[in-house]
Design a protein around this motif. Structure first.
Motif, short mmCIF file in Angstrom:
data_model
loop_
_atom_site.label_atom_id
_atom_site.label_comp_id
_atom_site.label_asym_id
_atom_site.label_seq_id
_atom_site.Cartn_x
_atom_site.Cartn_y
_atom_site.Cartn_z
N UNK A 248 0.84 -1.20 0.00
CA UNK A 248 0.00 0.00 0.00
C UNK A 248 0.88 1.25 0.00
N UNK A 249 0.73 2.07 -1.01
CA UNK A 249 1.50 3.30 -1.09
C UNK A 249 0.87 4.37 -0.20
N UNK A 250 1.68 5.38 0.13
CA UNK A 250 1.19 6.46 0.99
C UNK A 250 -0.02 7.16 0.37
N UNK A 251 -0.02 7.29 -0.97
CA UNK A 251 -1.13 7.96 -1.64
C UNK A 251 -2.41 7.13 -1.60
N UNK A 252 -2.29 5.84 -1.27
CA UNK A 252 -3.45 4.96 -1.21
C UNK A 252 -4.01 4.82 0.20
N UNK A 253 -3.35 5.47 1.18
CA UNK A 253 -3.83 5.44 2.56
C UNK A 253 -4.90 6.51 2.71
N UNK A 254 -6.10 6.15 2.36
CA UNK A 254 -7.22 7.09 2.40
C UNK A 254 -8.52 6.29 2.42
N UNK A 255 -9.62 7.00 2.63
CA UNK A 255 -10.93 6.34 2.60
C UNK A 255 -11.32 6.07 1.15
N UNK A 256 -11.59 4.83 0.84
CA UNK A 256 -11.94 4.45 -0.54
C UNK A 256 -13.14 3.51 -0.49
N UNK A 257 -14.33 4.09 -0.38
CA UNK A 257 -15.55 3.28 -0.24
C UNK A 257 -15.88 2.51 -1.51
N UNK A 258 -15.48 3.07 -2.66
CA UNK A 258 -15.76 2.40 -3.93
C UNK A 258 -14.67 1.42 -4.34
N UNK A 259 -13.58 1.41 -3.60
CA UNK A 259 -12.53 0.42 -3.84
C UNK A 259 -11.58 0.79 -4.97
N UNK A 260 -10.43 0.12 -4.96
CA UNK A 260 -9.44 0.29 -6.02
C UNK A 260 -8.61 -0.99 -6.11
N UNK B 199 -8.81 7.03 14.47
CA UNK B 199 -7.50 7.43 13.96
C UNK B 199 -6.90 6.43 12.96
N UNK B 200 -7.70 5.47 12.54
CA UNK B 200 -7.17 4.41 11.67
C UNK B 200 -8.01 4.26 10.41
N UNK B 201 -7.34 3.84 9.34
CA UNK B 201 -8.03 3.43 8.13
C UNK B 201 -8.16 1.91 8.17
N UNK B 202 -9.40 1.43 8.05
CA UNK B 202 -9.64 -0.01 8.06
C UNK B 202 -9.77 -0.48 6.62
N UNK B 203 -8.96 -1.46 6.25
CA UNK B 203 -8.94 -1.97 4.87
C UNK B 203 -9.48 -3.39 4.81
N UNK B 204 -10.34 -3.62 3.82
CA UNK B 204 -10.75 -4.99 3.45
C UNK B 204 -10.09 -5.26 2.10
N UNK B 205 -9.23 -6.26 2.08
CA UNK B 205 -8.45 -6.54 0.87
C UNK B 205 -8.80 -7.94 0.37
N UNK B 206 -9.28 -8.00 -0.88
CA UNK B 206 -9.71 -9.27 -1.47
C UNK B 206 -8.89 -9.52 -2.73
#
Length: 308
Positions: free
Chosen positions: A215-227, A245-252
């Protein structure tokens, strides 16, 4: 088939987004509820420490002979359910207690003890320290201290943090991820929004920076639609939400995300083949009944006419 495949992929992404957002919602609700319970337990635990310190101080004031008797102090500790008792004199030096190895320590002996130094200038204080690791034994304890009613000595008691740690565990993100994993092949990560370190996971990367998994620094953000990005060497679909204070990621992984697409496409191909065969049979029957048979009848009539 191209259209069907396209819509199957869109549907798979929508289902992944919905599942991830549902999981995020439940995690957020549980975190809020657990935090309330945790705050309540910590408050009750601090009060228990104060009450135990008062009970010890009262016992020693009523029974001065036990003040320097280790065996008696250990009995008192067992009775009031504390793990340590330390007795300080008016100068803030430990003169007695259940642990002789601490004799001679004072409120100037390190950060942990200096927390209680204000007792020397204000005898009405009742201080409770937050749970922290014991400097000598490296066991997490919570300490409380106060003056005896006759103001002759200071009593400090230490209690193991076991009860508080049980409540704290319920708020650990890794613990919650295990409770809410709908898809066992999906990975969940909690990444601190400030330093981008992994603070919770279903895997083994706690303490690492997010870039270690891809995960790149530019990808540490809220992404409800996914990438889409590569995680641990696998092309994956990532959905995220910021909780506190955290970003929670679901990675599939993509192979998991679209694993139903080939099956659906195969089913569609079978259906199309069956439909094509049925149409072919129907068309042949139609031609035979309404074209060939009609032509044969006309030819038969023409033959009769030609014969007079």
């Amino acid at each position: 088939m191209i259209i069907v495949t396209f819509f199957n992929c869109i549907t798979a992404k929508k289902e992944a987004n919905y599942t991830a957002q549902t999981t995020f919602y439940h995690i957020e609700q549980i975190l809020n509820e657990n935090q309330k319970d945790l705050n309540k337990q910590k408050k009750e635990y601090r009060q228990t420490c104060i009450d135990n310190a008062q009970a010890v101080a009262y016992s020693l004031q009523e029974n001065p002979d036990a003040l320097y008797n280790i065996d008696e102090l250990k009995k008192i500790a067992q009775y009031v359910e504390v793990d340590e008792i330390h007795i300080f004199n008016k100068q803030g030096v430990i003169i007695s207690g259940t642990h002789p190895e601490y004799y001679g320590y004072s409120f100037d002996s390190g950060k942990q003890l200096s927390f209680f130094k204000p007792l020397l200038s204000n005898q009405n204080l009742q201080l409770t320290q937050k749970i922290m690791e014991n400097t000598a034994s490296h066991i997490k304890m919570q300490y409380s201290a106060l003056w005896s009613e006759n103001k002759e000595f200071i009593v400090q008691v230490g209690m193991n943090h076991e009860n508080a740690s049980k409540a704290t565990k319920k708020n650990q993100l890794s613990y919650l991820f295990k409770l809410f994993r709908v898809n066992n092949e999906a990975q969940y990560y909690a990444i601190n929004s400030k330093n981008h370190k992994i603070v919770g996971t279903t895997h083994h990367h706690i303490g690492d920076v997010a870039s270690s998994i891809g995960l790149k620094d530019t990808q540490i953000k809220e992404a409800k639609n996914g990438f889409f990005t590569e995680i641990d060497g696998q092309l994956s679909y990532c959905v995220s939400k910021k909780i506190k204070n955290n970003y929670i990621y679901c990675i599939i992984p993509v192979r998991v995300l679209f694993k139903e697409v080939p099956k659906n496409c195969l089913e569609m191909i079978v259906c199309l083949i069956i439909i094509s065969i049925l149409f072919r049979l129907l068309i042949i029957k139609y031609i035979r009944v309404y074209v060939i048979d009609s032509i044969n009848q006309i030819n038969h009539q023409l033959s009769k006419i030609s014969k007079g």
